[in-house]
Design a protein around this motif. Structure first.
Motif, PDB file in Angstrom:
ATOM      1  N   LEU A  87     120.663  14.005 -10.155  1.00 38.43           N
ATOM      2  CA  LEU A  87     121.571  13.037 -10.758  1.00 38.43           C
ATOM      3  C   LEU A  87     120.776  12.136 -11.696  1.00 38.43           C
ATOM      4  O   LEU A  87     119.601  11.846 -11.443  1.00 38.43           O
ATOM      5  N   VAL A  88     121.407  11.683 -12.771  1.00 37.59           N
ATOM      6  CA  VAL A  88     120.728  10.846 -13.755  1.00 37.59           C
ATOM      7  C   VAL A  88     121.506   9.547 -13.937  1.00 37.59           C
ATOM      8  O   VAL A  88     122.602   9.375 -13.404  1.00 37.59           O
ATOM      9  N   TYR A  89     120.915   8.669 -14.713  1.00 36.75           N
ATOM     10  CA  TYR A  89     121.486   7.331 -14.899  1.00 36.75           C
ATOM     11  C   TYR A  89     121.918   7.150 -16.342  1.00 36.75           C
ATOM     12  O   TYR A  89     121.101   7.278 -17.258  1.00 36.75           O
ATOM     13  N   LEU A  90     123.197   6.854 -16.554  1.00 36.37           N
ATOM     14  CA  LEU A  90     123.750   6.693 -17.897  1.00 36.37           C
ATOM     15  C   LEU A  90     124.133   5.238 -18.118  1.00 36.37           C
ATOM     16  O   LEU A  90     124.883   4.664 -17.329  1.00 36.37           O
ATOM     17  N   LYS A  91     123.620   4.682 -19.182  1.00 36.56           N
ATOM     18  CA  LYS A  91     123.895   3.281 -19.538  1.00 36.56           C
ATOM     19  C   LYS A  91     124.719   3.261 -20.816  1.00 36.56           C
ATOM     20  O   LYS A  91     124.312   3.816 -21.838  1.00 36.56           O
ATOM     21  N   ASP A  92     125.878   2.629 -20.751  1.00 39.09           N
ATOM     22  CA  ASP A  92     126.780   2.499 -21.891  1.00 39.09           C
ATOM     23  C   ASP A  92     126.804   1.028 -22.284  1.00 39.09           C
ATOM     24  O   ASP A  92     127.148   0.165 -21.472  1.00 39.09           O
ATOM     25  N   VAL A  93     126.433   0.724 -23.528  1.00 39.67           N
ATOM     26  CA  VAL A  93     126.249  -0.672 -23.927  1.00 39.67           C
ATOM     27  C   VAL A  93     126.616  -0.840 -25.399  1.00 39.67           C
ATOM     28  O   VAL A  93     126.546   0.118 -26.181  1.00 39.67           O
ATOM     29  N   TRP A  94     127.014  -2.044 -25.759  1.00 39.83           N
ATOM     30  CA  TRP A  94     127.236  -2.397 -27.162  1.00 39.83           C
ATOM     31  C   TRP A  94     126.046  -3.256 -27.596  1.00 39.83           C
ATOM     32  O   TRP A  94     126.019  -4.463 -27.376  1.00 39.83           O
ATOM     33  N   ARG A  95     125.072  -2.621 -28.198  1.00 37.69           N
ATOM     34  CA  ARG A  95     123.829  -3.300 -28.540  1.00 37.69           C
ATOM     35  C   ARG A  95     124.022  -4.184 -29.773  1.00 37.69           C
ATOM     36  O   ARG A  95     124.871  -3.918 -30.639  1.00 37.69           O
ATOM     37  N   VAL A  96     123.225  -5.226 -29.856  1.00 38.95           N
ATOM     38  CA  VAL A  96     123.280  -6.137 -30.990  1.00 38.95           C
ATOM     39  C   VAL A  96     122.652  -5.483 -32.211  1.00 38.95           C
ATOM     40  O   VAL A  96     121.560  -4.907 -32.134  1.00 38.95           O
ATOM     41  N   VAL A  97     123.356  -5.549 -33.332  1.00 40.48           N
ATOM     42  CA  VAL A  97     122.832  -5.035 -34.595  1.00 40.48           C
ATOM     43  C   VAL A  97     122.153  -6.180 -35.320  1.00 40.48           C
ATOM     44  O   VAL A  97     122.800  -7.125 -35.775  1.00 40.48           O
TER      45      VAL A  97
ATOM     46  N   CYS B 245     143.860  -8.571 -30.779  1.00 47.46           N
ATOM     47  CA  CYS B 245     142.983  -7.400 -30.756  1.00 47.46           C
ATOM     48  C   CYS B 245     141.638  -7.840 -30.187  1.00 47.46           C
ATOM     49  O   CYS B 245     141.013  -8.782 -30.684  1.00 47.46           O
ATOM     50  N   TRP B 246     141.212  -7.180 -29.116  1.00 45.67           N
ATOM     51  CA  TRP B 246     139.956  -7.500 -28.430  1.00 45.67           C
ATOM     52  C   TRP B 246     138.899  -6.456 -28.770  1.00 45.67           C
ATOM     53  O   TRP B 246     139.200  -5.271 -28.865  1.00 45.67           O
ATOM     54  N   ASP B 247     137.663  -6.886 -28.914  1.00 45.24           N
ATOM     55  CA  ASP B 247     136.531  -5.969 -28.893  1.00 45.24           C
ATOM     56  C   ASP B 247     135.338  -6.696 -28.289  1.00 45.24           C
ATOM     57  O   ASP B 247     135.470  -7.825 -27.804  1.00 45.24           O
ATOM     58  N   ARG B 248     134.178  -6.064 -28.306  1.00 43.37           N
ATOM     59  CA  ARG B 248     133.013  -6.620 -27.613  1.00 43.37           C
ATOM     60  C   ARG B 248     132.363  -7.784 -28.350  1.00 43.37           C
ATOM     61  O   ARG B 248     131.426  -8.391 -27.833  1.00 43.37           O
ATOM     62  N   ALA B 249     132.862  -8.129 -29.537  1.00 41.52           N
ATOM     63  CA  ALA B 249     132.317  -9.275 -30.264  1.00 41.52           C
ATOM     64  C   ALA B 249     133.245 -10.475 -30.223  1.00 41.52           C
ATOM     65  O   ALA B 249     132.866 -11.557 -30.657  1.00 41.52           O
ATOM     66  N   GLY B 250     134.465 -10.309 -29.716  1.00 47.73           N
ATOM     67  CA  GLY B 250     135.395 -11.425 -29.652  1.00 47.73           C
ATOM     68  C   GLY B 250     136.827 -10.941 -29.698  1.00 47.73           C
ATOM     69  O   GLY B 250     137.140  -9.805 -29.325  1.00 47.73           O
TER      70      GLY B 250
ATOM     71  N   ALA C 265     133.169 -10.248 -24.047  1.00 52.12           N
ATOM     72  CA  ALA C 265     132.347 -10.385 -25.250  1.00 52.12           C
ATOM     73  C   ALA C 265     130.869 -10.255 -24.897  1.00 52.12           C
ATOM     74  O   ALA C 265     130.403 -10.804 -23.911  1.00 52.12           O
ATOM     75  N   GLY C 266     130.161  -9.529 -25.704  1.00 46.87           N
ATOM     76  CA  GLY C 266     128.733  -9.338 -25.476  1.00 46.87           C
ATOM     77  C   GLY C 266     128.385  -7.864 -25.449  1.00 46.87           C
ATOM     78  O   GLY C 266     129.060  -7.029 -26.066  1.00 46.87           O
ATOM     79  N   ARG C 267     127.333  -7.528 -24.724  1.00 44.00           N
ATOM     80  CA  ARG C 267     126.863  -6.149 -24.700  1.00 44.00           C
ATOM     81  C   ARG C 267     127.777  -5.241 -23.888  1.00 44.00           C
ATOM     82  O   ARG C 267     127.778  -4.030 -24.078  1.00 44.00           O
ATOM     83  N   GLY C 268     128.521  -5.802 -22.962  1.00 44.76           N
ATOM     84  CA  GLY C 268     129.463  -4.994 -22.185  1.00 44.76           C
ATOM     85  C   GLY C 268     128.801  -3.859 -21.441  1.00 44.76           C
ATOM     86  O   GLY C 268     129.353  -2.753 -21.338  1.00 44.76           O
ATOM     87  N   THR C 269     127.624  -4.106 -20.879  1.00 44.58           N
ATOM     88  CA  THR C 269     126.866  -3.051 -20.210  1.00 44.58           C
ATOM     89  C   THR C 269     127.632  -2.469 -19.033  1.00 44.58           C
ATOM     90  O   THR C 269     128.116  -3.199 -18.163  1.00 44.58           O
ATOM     91  N   ARG C 270     127.731  -1.152 -19.008  1.00 43.03           N
ATOM     92  CA  ARG C 270     128.269  -0.432 -17.852  1.00 43.03           C
ATOM     93  C   ARG C 270     127.303   0.698 -17.513  1.00 43.03           C
ATOM     94  O   ARG C 270     126.739   1.336 -18.404  1.00 43.03           O
TER      95      ARG C 270
ATOM     96  N   ALA D 217     142.337  -8.060 -19.972  1.00 39.40           N
ATOM     97  CA  ALA D 217     141.702  -7.230 -20.993  1.00 39.40           C
ATOM     98  C   ALA D 217     140.363  -6.688 -20.506  1.00 39.40           C
ATOM     99  O   ALA D 217     140.021  -5.520 -20.745  1.00 39.40           O
ATOM    100  N   THR D 218     139.602  -7.512 -19.799  1.00 44.64           N
ATOM    101  CA  THR D 218     138.310  -7.077 -19.273  1.00 44.64           C
ATOM    102  C   THR D 218     138.482  -5.942 -18.279  1.00 44.64           C
ATOM    103  O   THR D 218     137.696  -4.991 -18.258  1.00 44.64           O
ATOM    104  N   ALA D 219     139.531  -6.024 -17.450  1.00 46.36           N
ATOM    105  CA  ALA D 219     139.792  -4.966 -16.472  1.00 46.36           C
ATOM    106  C   ALA D 219     140.051  -3.630 -17.157  1.00 46.36           C
ATOM    107  O   ALA D 219     139.634  -2.574 -16.670  1.00 46.36           O
ATOM    108  N   VAL D 220     140.740  -3.655 -18.301  1.00 46.75           N
ATOM    109  CA  VAL D 220     140.999  -2.420 -19.037  1.00 46.75           C
ATOM    110  C   VAL D 220     139.701  -1.863 -19.611  1.00 46.75           C
ATOM    111  O   VAL D 220     139.409  -0.664 -19.499  1.00 46.75           O
ATOM    112  N   PHE D 221     138.881  -2.719 -20.223  1.00 47.78           N
ATOM    113  CA  PHE D 221     137.608  -2.261 -20.790  1.00 47.78           C
ATOM    114  C   PHE D 221     136.704  -1.689 -19.706  1.00 47.78           C
ATOM    115  O   PHE D 221     135.973  -0.724 -19.947  1.00 47.78           O
ATOM    116  N   ASN D 222     136.729  -2.277 -18.521  1.00 49.46           N
ATOM    117  CA  ASN D 222     135.878  -1.796 -17.441  1.00 49.46           C
ATOM    118  C   ASN D 222     136.356  -0.475 -16.863  1.00 49.46           C
ATOM    119  O   ASN D 222     135.557   0.289 -16.309  1.00 49.46           O
TER     120      ASN D 222
END
Length: 783
Positions: free
Chosen positions: A316-326, A179-184, A297-302, A153-158
């Motif tokens: 070129l610029v730097y793009l950070k994709d993350v699931w931040r904690v609410v 069903c997987w998401d970044r919280a569990g 699980a977690g922020r899943g920073t890419r 599952a992690t390989a697919v998300f990455n």
């Protein structure tokens, strides 16, 4: 990961994730209307995985999808793996899983006892050994199976841009859905699909008719097709420039350019939308991520090196994709950077990223936490064991490279000193504290300037990045903002590791700078520690569990309390200079006075500088022998760490409650073999050494005053910068003091899978992914 698991009934799973799904009766009627009812009479075959997939691959059930069995690189992998793909993309699928195209993972095993989520214990399986002919147990541990499907599952998300992902688990004649998401992850109860085939058919029938968004795809990202204008632009930008072209500056060996070339090499490219509430929407073109945070699980920073679609030939610029904690009080990182970049309160803070665009991604939030809250309605929202995560993107101008690529220790100390300056200005002028000083967040930022004569000048500056955990210091609340600690475990202060609910203060962040310098010194500078792996495990990765709560190891805490670093054998640790380094005079290019940035000039054909590999530690000078230290030249970093420790010791002596570490002193003497249990126990008691209670030392007013002066310097950025600058300028730093990495390549921390929490940025063990030490060998870092 088990802490992020929710087990639900089949009906609840369908209701939650397949809202609006037809009932079994409705589906029967619809299929009957289509004249296909007779095809549903036979139960699915249970002979082989291929036969089962053949049943599933009927066009009435999966009109636009096809399930394909894959080979794996792991011999006798349990479970077997298949994937569901769009039929239009099936031609791209080879014998191995195409992680960037698969839509549904299907995991299969013929043994129903291998269900890792079963409540009852499973009997061991027996098999016949092919060599000996003898029977032996062949018991697959549940955690091994969970790790396997989690890894898939992690390989697919990455490899894709997703909000969630579904997995179908099949154990002989029973099945489950995940069903997987970044919280569990949410797992359905098992059902027998041979006696209740409608349960399996209903899920697949609904899945086949889901939209891309319902299947878990991020609709703000689109795949760039081959031959399109965007695709041709990316390929053109990936070509190494030979001269100035369409506004581009030709800089051979440009760090960002090399990263970008590597990211688009496999032709998987994406058009990503970033929605900024102030500036509107902007599109960026990216390839594959060059860094993915370990685990799911977690922020899943890419992070991606990106092309601004509105400035196609610009930098070129730097793009950070993350699931931040609410969470209340946790701000968007872009807002923190905007405050740091602003002209308010004395102007922009130096050596921090420059924000370009940022914003939340539509209404994309994690779901699995809601399932856990529904299961325990008495639990308050903020008490949920996993945090709510919201999808977020940030684009900055700077593209950093890891601090591990430092040329020599003096250069590293100079960069760290300037980061201390940035931290101090953020703290004093902008009223912000970083809270996550670590190896991944203190970076090297190379600026390239190409002169008219073709000479490329590379200016090395520091970059204090990753401000997503920063907080405003004028917040009067005394409790931590999140349930879990915030920070990277290896670099957190010993005080914070020993007190999970501790509020981070400036002394904690400053202490993290100490651990950062030590971290690179123990790996790349010669010293008298025989086993770097043991030192890393005890000092940086050490932990103790008590009643389900994890605390930092005693070695780091004792070093702070005692003001001394020791090897695993208890011998004082010191760093020394090799004979080669002594014979090599210091380079004038490294003697740039602080706080100006370091500059190094290179010829036009220069390339990115890899870590020097010419220095080899003499085995005879690496013996763990304190009495031999007088025959070696002590490295200047030793004195810097000693002076730093004086201030840390004073702080801990006055303000940090010392935890008892005497448990190891209660040793048992060797006793002769006893004839029975009673005599054995009696003999042990007689030989046991009673613990010696050490009375607490009462400080005199003069001693306390002296310690208070030292401790106060730890919280004073100008004092700490002066300490670093003094050693930087006055120390006899060799130009070539770096040796090859002394951390064993096979080093792997002995983490407990249950340890990792989503609040802490401690890397996990094998169940979550690569450790920070291993990732540091290949990771190219950015914000």
């Amino acid at each position: 990961m088990r802490a992020n698991l929710s087990l639900v009934s089949y009906d609840d799973f369908i209701d939650f994730f397949l809202a609006g799904a037809p009932s079994e009766r409705d589906l029967q009627d619809e299929v009957a209307t289509a004249g296909l009812a007779t095809r549903l009479t036979p139960t699915p075959p249970t002979g082989t995985f291929q036969n089962l997939l053949a049943f599933l691959n009927q066009s009435w059930l999966l009109p636009d999808d096809i399930a394909i069995v894959h080979q794996t690189l792991i011999y006798q992998r349990t479970p077997a793996l298949a994937g569901l793909y769009r039929r239009s993309e099936a031609k791209r699928v080879s014998k191995y899983t195409q992680w960037s195209y698969v839509d549904l993972l299907i995991e299969y095993t013929t043994d129903s006892s291998e269900d890792p989520f079963a409540q009852e214990p499973r009997p061991p399986r027996r098999r016949c050994d092919s060599d000996s002919g003898l029977e032996e147990e062949d018991h697959v541990e549940p955690e091994d199976i969970v790790e396997c499907i989690l890894s898939d599952a992690t390989a697919v998300f990455n490899s894709q841009h997703r909000t969630h992902l579904f997995t179908l688990l099949i154990f002989s004649t029973t099945a489950r859905f995940i069903c997987w998401d970044r919280a569990g992850y949410v797992v359905s109860e098992p059902f027998d699909y041979t006696s209740e085939p409608w349960k399996l058919i209903l899920f697949l029938w609904c899945f086949a008719r889901m939209s891309s968004e319902q299947r878990g795809h991020d609709t703000t990202v689109t795949r760039i097709p081959h031959g399109s204008a965007d695709y041709e632009l990316l390929k053109k930008r990936a070509m190494p420039p030979k001269d100035a072209m369409e506004g581009r500056t030709a800089v051979p060996g440009d760090h960002a350019q090399v990263l970008f070339e590597n990211s688009v090499r496999n032709d998987t490219c994406w058009r990503v939308r970033v929605d900024d509430t102030q500036k509107g929407s902007r599109y960026f073109l990216v390839g594959m991520p060059h860094y993915c945070a370990p685990g799911l699980a977690g922020r899943g920073t890419r992070t991606f090196v990106a092309v601004d679609a509105q400035d196609p030939y610009g930098p070129l610029v730097y793009l950070k994709d993350v699931w931040r904690v609410v969470h209340t009080g946790v701000e968007q990182e872009g807002k923190i950077l905007e405050h740091l970049n602003s002209d308010d309160n004395g102007g922009p803070v130096p050596y921090v990223p420059t924000v370009r665009f940022h914003g939340d991604v539509e209404n994309q939030v994690t779901w699995s936490h809601a399932v856990r809250l529904e299961q325990d309605k008495d639990r308050k929202k903020y008490q949920c064991p996993s945090n709510i995560h919201r999808h977020y993107r940030l684009v900055v101008n700077e593209i950093g490279r890891p601090l591990s690529l430092f040329k020599n220790m003096k250069g590293l100390i100079g960069l760290v000193t300037l980061c201390l300056q940035a931290h101090g200005e953020a703290y004093t002028r902008k009223k912000l504290i970083h809270q996550d000083i670590s190896a991944g967040n203190v970076l090297i930022y190379p600026e390239y300037v190409c002169g008219a004569n073709g000479v490329v000048t590379e200016k090395l500056k520091p970059l204090l990045a990753d401000w997503d955990m920063a907080k405003r210091i004028d917040d009067s609340k005394e409790a931590p903002r999140q349930l879990d600690r915030t920070g990277t475990w290896q670099f957190m202060s010993a005080s914070a590791l020993s007190q999970p609910s501790k509020r981070i203060i400036v002394q904690d962040d400053v202490e993290s700078f100490f651990h950062l310098v030590l971290y690179y010194a123990i790996r790349f500078i010669p010293h008298n520690c025989l086993n770097v792996g043991n030192f890393m495990e005890m000092y940086f990765d050490g932990h103790v569990e008590e009643n389900g709560i994890y605390y930092g190891g005693f070695d780091k805490f004792n070093s702070m309390v005692n003001g001394e670093l020791t090897t695993p054998r208890g011998i004082p640790l010191f760093f020394h200079v090799t004979e080669e380094a002594i014979e090599s005079p210091p380079s004038s290019s490294t003697m740039v006075p602080l706080p100006t940035a370091l500059s190094i000039a290179h010829s036009s054909d220069a390339t990115s500088h890899p870590p020097p590999q010419t220095l080899r530690s003499n085995p005879t000078t690496n013996r763990e022998n304190a009495s031999d230290s007088h025959r070696r030249v002590v490295h200047p970093v030793t004195k810097l760490l000693e002076d730093f420790l004086l201030r840390l010791k004073a702080h801990y002596s006055l303000y940090v409650t010392q935890k008892s570490t005497d448990s190891s002193s209660h040793k048992l003497s060797l006793v002769k073999k006893a004839t029975d249990v009673d005599s054995a126990v009696t003999s042990l008691r007689k030989k046991r050494e009673p613990p010696v209670k050490q009375p607490l030392k009462v400080l005199s007013p003069a001693e306390r005053a002296e310690l208070e002066i030292l401790a106060s310097k730890l919280a004073d950025h100008s004092e700490m910068i002066d300490l670093f600058a003094e050693h930087y300028e006055e120390g006899d730093w060799p130009d070539e003091d770096r040796c090859p990495d002394q951390l064993p390549e096979d080093y792997k921390p002995d983490y407990d899978r249950a340890f990792v929490t989503v609040g802490s940025k401690r890397p996990a063990g094998s169940a979550f992914g690569t450790s920070v030490h291993q990732a540091g060998r290949s990771r190219i870092s950015g914000v």
